[in-house]
Design a protein around this motif. Structure first.
Motif, mmCIF file in Angstrom:
data_model
loop_
_atom_site.group_PDB
_atom_site.id
_atom_site.type_symbol
_atom_site.label_atom_id
_atom_site.label_comp_id
_atom_site.label_asym_id
_atom_site.label_seq_id
_atom_site.Cartn_x
_atom_site.Cartn_y
_atom_site.Cartn_z
ATOM 1 N N ALA A 11 0.837 -1.193 0.000
ATOM 2 C CA ALA A 11 0.000 0.000 0.000
ATOM 3 C C ALA A 11 0.872 1.243 0.000
ATOM 4 O O ALA A 11 1.943 1.267 0.600
ATOM 5 C CB ALA A 11 -0.891 -0.002 1.245
ATOM 6 N N ALA A 12 0.424 2.276 -0.686
ATOM 7 C CA ALA A 12 1.183 3.534 -0.707
ATOM 8 C C ALA A 12 1.176 4.128 0.689
ATOM 9 O O ALA A 12 0.173 4.114 1.395
ATOM 10 C CB ALA A 12 0.574 4.507 -1.698
ATOM 11 N N ASP A 13 2.319 4.649 1.104
ATOM 12 C CA ASP A 13 2.467 5.236 2.424
ATOM 13 C C ASP A 13 3.116 6.596 2.242
ATOM 14 O O ASP A 13 4.090 6.723 1.510
ATOM 15 C CB ASP A 13 3.351 4.330 3.295
ATOM 16 N N VAL A 14 2.595 7.621 2.877
ATOM 17 C CA VAL A 14 3.124 8.964 2.730
ATOM 18 C C VAL A 14 3.554 9.470 4.103
ATOM 19 O O VAL A 14 2.805 9.405 5.052
ATOM 20 C CB VAL A 14 2.048 9.922 2.161
ATOM 21 N N GLU A 15 4.783 9.939 4.174
ATOM 22 C CA GLU A 15 5.284 10.514 5.408
ATOM 23 C C GLU A 15 5.997 11.801 5.057
ATOM 24 O O GLU A 15 6.773 11.840 4.112
ATOM 25 C CB GLU A 15 6.270 9.568 6.096
ATOM 26 N N GLU A 16 5.760 12.838 5.820
ATOM 27 C CA GLU A 16 6.363 14.124 5.535
ATOM 28 C C GLU A 16 7.849 14.113 5.851
ATOM 29 O O GLU A 16 8.260 13.975 6.988
ATOM 30 C CB GLU A 16 5.676 15.222 6.345
ATOM 31 N N GLY A 17 8.682 14.246 4.798
ATOM 32 C CA GLY A 17 10.112 14.385 4.976
ATOM 33 C C GLY A 17 10.858 13.151 5.435
ATOM 34 O O GLY A 17 12.009 13.247 5.827
ATOM 35 N N LEU A 18 10.226 11.993 5.416
ATOM 36 C CA LEU A 18 10.907 10.782 5.858
ATOM 37 C C LEU A 18 11.074 9.819 4.695
ATOM 38 O O LEU A 18 10.386 9.908 3.688
ATOM 39 C CB LEU A 18 10.150 10.117 7.001
ATOM 40 N N VAL A 19 11.999 8.907 4.837
ATOM 41 C CA VAL A 19 12.301 7.951 3.776
ATOM 42 C C VAL A 19 11.967 6.551 4.262
ATOM 43 O O VAL A 19 12.489 6.106 5.283
ATOM 44 C CB VAL A 19 13.796 8.030 3.404
ATOM 45 N N ARG A 20 11.126 5.877 3.522
ATOM 46 C CA ARG A 20 10.714 4.514 3.829
ATOM 47 C C ARG A 20 10.377 4.384 5.319
ATOM 48 O O ARG A 20 9.592 5.140 5.828
ATOM 49 C CB ARG A 20 11.778 3.529 3.384
ATOM 50 N N ASN A 21 10.988 3.461 6.006
ATOM 51 C CA ASN A 21 10.707 3.296 7.431
ATOM 52 C C ASN A 21 11.775 3.935 8.309
ATOM 53 O O ASN A 21 11.786 3.731 9.513
ATOM 54 C CB ASN A 21 10.560 1.813 7.771
ATOM 55 N N ASP A 22 12.702 4.660 7.695
ATOM 56 C CA ASP A 22 13.754 5.320 8.472
ATOM 57 C C ASP A 22 13.166 6.438 9.312
ATOM 58 O O ASP A 22 12.231 7.112 8.914
ATOM 59 C CB ASP A 22 14.819 5.919 7.552
ATOM 60 N N GLN A 23 13.779 6.633 10.459
ATOM 61 C CA GLN A 23 13.417 7.775 11.290
ATOM 62 C C GLN A 23 14.123 9.011 10.736
ATOM 63 O O GLN A 23 14.958 8.916 9.846
ATOM 64 C CB GLN A 23 13.871 7.519 12.719
ATOM 65 N N ALA A 24 13.815 10.169 11.282
ATOM 66 C CA ALA A 24 14.501 11.398 10.887
ATOM 67 C C ALA A 24 16.001 11.215 11.109
ATOM 68 O O ALA A 24 16.409 10.481 12.023
ATOM 69 C CB ALA A 24 13.985 12.572 11.699
ATOM 70 N N PRO A 25 16.839 11.851 10.302
ATOM 71 C CA PRO A 25 18.288 11.674 10.451
ATOM 72 C C PRO A 25 18.797 11.898 11.878
ATOM 73 O O PRO A 25 19.617 11.140 12.375
ATOM 74 C CB PRO A 25 18.873 12.704 9.488
#
Length: 124
Positions: A11-25
């Motif tokens: 399923a398409a997943d949208v997260e603001e400013g994040l990549v895949r399942n990675d947390q913020a840098p």
């Protein structure tokens, strides 16, 4: 900034400013302060790239004596966007990087960074 990706279920997943399942840098900090902090050994390459982008951006802003708002005006970005990239709260998208590079007339994206990380881990 919106990043669209597919979850394991497809399923398409949208997260603001994040990549895949990675947390913020900046979530991968084990000691020190962003952007010069030490990151966790299991931090994804994106976190390291985000950290280097923040370092380069910060240095360029200091050299030019620019504030977040000053760079935002120059680049056509929002000052909050500039701040979030600097703080490691997001992975900047390509359009954001292009605007920042054009505004500062420098390369911010660390090309071949994965090779430097591989060399550093093989020396350990």
């Amino acid at each position: 900034m919106m990043t669209i990706h597919e979850t394991e279920a497809g399923a398409a997943d949208v997260e603001e400013g994040l990549v895949r399942n990675d947390q913020a840098p900046n979530a991968y900090i084990v000691s020190g302060e962003w952007p010069s902090a030490e990151l966790s050994p299991d931090a994804p390459i994106g976190a390291h790239v985000g950290q280097e982008i923040a370092r380069r951006l910060k240095a360029a802003m200091e050299t030019r004596e620019l504030t977040h708002r000053g760079l935002a005006e120059r680049s056509g970005l929002g000052w909050r966007t500039v701040g979030r990239v600097l703080l490691g709260d997001v992975y900047p998208d390509v359009a954001t990087l292009a605007r920042l590079e054009q505004a500062l007339d420098i390369e911010i994206y660390p090309t071949r960074w994965h090779r430097q990380l591989q060399q550093g881990s093989s020396e350990s």
